[in-house]
Structure formats: C-alpha cells, structure tokens
Scaffold this active site. Structure first.
Site, mmCIF file in Angstrom:
data_model
loop_
_atom_site.group_PDB
_atom_site.id
_atom_site.type_symbol
_atom_site.label_atom_id
_atom_site.label_comp_id
_atom_site.label_asym_id
_atom_site.label_seq_id
_atom_site.Cartn_x
_atom_site.Cartn_y
_atom_site.Cartn_z
ATOM 1 N N HIS A 228 -40.357 48.225 -33.748
ATOM 2 C CA HIS A 228 -40.035 48.337 -35.169
ATOM 3 C C HIS A 228 -40.867 47.299 -35.908
ATOM 4 O O HIS A 228 -40.644 46.096 -35.758
ATOM 5 C CB HIS A 228 -38.543 48.089 -35.415
ATOM 6 C CG HIS A 228 -37.653 49.067 -34.698
ATOM 7 N ND1 HIS A 228 -36.855 48.720 -33.640
ATOM 8 C CD2 HIS A 228 -37.464 50.392 -34.885
ATOM 9 C CE1 HIS A 228 -36.199 49.788 -33.203
ATOM 10 N NE2 HIS A 228 -36.554 50.814 -33.939
ATOM 11 N N HIS B 212 -22.754 36.124 -37.367
ATOM 12 C CA HIS B 212 -23.753 35.956 -36.317
ATOM 13 C C HIS B 212 -24.633 34.768 -36.705
ATOM 14 O O HIS B 212 -25.347 34.829 -37.693
ATOM 15 C CB HIS B 212 -24.585 37.240 -36.222
ATOM 16 C CG HIS B 212 -25.630 37.200 -35.159
ATOM 17 N ND1 HIS B 212 -25.726 38.166 -34.176
ATOM 18 C CD2 HIS B 212 -26.626 36.326 -34.915
ATOM 19 C CE1 HIS B 212 -26.737 37.887 -33.381
ATOM 20 N NE2 HIS B 212 -27.304 36.779 -33.810
#
Ligand SMILES: [Fe+2]
Length: 208
Positions: free
Chosen positions: A125, A52
């Site tokens: 988060h 990625h």
C-alpha cells in the site's frame, strides 16, 4: 564457488553460490552486523483501554531519520497475542498516511484479511492509499462490538505477519508488475463494505 548473471538492480536479479556463509564470523568490523532474531520472542506493548500508542506497538526494529517521529523504515510484526481493548474496533483500522507499507504473511491467517491472503503472500500500500480490513473481517468485528466488546480476544498462536513501513516510496520492478501471481482483484475485498453509520447510536452513553 560459482557465479552467474549480472550485478544489476531495479529489475535485474543475480544469484550466487558459495561453499561457506559470510555470516560465519567471530567478529565484525563496522556499524552493521548480521543478527538472527527469533520473532517469537518479541513482546508487543499492548493497549489495555481503547487506544493504540504511537509509534506502533508492533515495531521490532526502527531506523531513525532526521525528522522526529518519522523513521526511514520500521520493521513491524503482528504476532500471536491477546486483544483487550474496550468499546472500540479491534482489527487494524482503516487509514491512509504518508508511509508506504509492504507487508507479508509468514504463517497462519492475518487478522485483517479473511480471504486470499495466504502465507507467502504480500501486499503493498503506497502512501495515501486507503486500506484496512476486508469486508468479512469488518462484519465479524462489528458483531463482536455489539455482543462482547469488553471480552478479551485471542490472535491465533499460529499466525505471524510482518511489515516494512517507510516514508520513501519504493519502486516496483517490471518483473513484479508482470508476475502471474499478482492478485488483480485485491481491491474487491472492500467492494461489499456496507454503511453502518447511525447518527443516533451512542454506545458510551448506553454503557455508563
Ligand atoms: Fe497501513
């Protein structure tokens, strides 16, 4: 034009109504302009092998800071697309980092959450908080890895999620923390994860 409540912040909300749009202009002075962007036109630069790229392939807008590689804030979306990686875990991987991540679901179903993350919902988060796919997503991806890891997968055409990512820690308001809509069992989405580690498993060696 009417106006009520006060102009406070950090826990205080104000509302206002007016008979015209402040964005209805033919020119704008300064560095900031209102802009409406159709998110369906965004094209992520997808991986075709196994990794990625960084920065995120899903970054729509970024605000640079004086620290190279560390944006003040990134605006990221997770649009419909093909996933074609090989020998690797397809869903967003488990991680924790220095960024604070506020994400939400606009429509459809988010690829890393099978249950209880509905359109209109959001998650936060904070930095160094571990997070990742829920148990159902992990188990499904694990089965795919065994059976068809080289086959293209399709992220549903009907889904769209977004995320704001920043290294500046956001503060939550008292109203947010006391909201009856908070999912106080959120952490349980990872509670039933099983250990799959097998030191004898060598997937790359088997396929070569
Ligand atoms: Fe994350």
């Amino acid at each position: 034009m009417s106006r009520r409540d006060h102009l406070g912040n950090e826990g205080h909300i104000f509302s206002a109504t007016q008979e015209f749009s402040p964005f209805n202009v033919v020119a704008w002075h300064g560095n900031y302009v209102p802009y409406k962007y159709d998110l369906s036109k965004f094209c992520p630069i997808n991986a075709v092998s196994f990794d990625h790229p960084d920065p995120s392939i899903f970054t729509v807008l970024t605000a640079n800071s004086s620290i190279p590689g560390c944006a003040v804030a990134d605006f990221v979306i997770f649009p419909p697309r093909w996933t074609v990686s090989q020998h690797t875990f397809r869903p967003p991987y488990y991680h924790r980092n220095s960024q604070n991540e506020f994400m939400g679901l606009i429509k459809g179903m988010y690829e890393a959450k099978q249950d209880n993350f509905l359109p209109g919902g959001a998650s936060l988060h904070l930095c160094m908080t571990p997070h990742g796919p829920d148990t159902a997503t992990f188990e499904r991806a694990q089965q795919m890895d065994d059976s068809c890891s080289d086959q293209p997968g399709r992220i549903s055409q009907e889904t769209l999620a977004f995320m704001f990512e920043t290294h500046m820690t956001p503060r939550t308001t008292a109203q947010a923390l006391s909201s009856p809509c908070i999912d106080r069992d959120y952490y349980k989405c990872w509670a039933s994860l099983r250990k799959h580690f097998d030191p004898a498993y060598e997937p790359l060696a088997k396929k070569q």
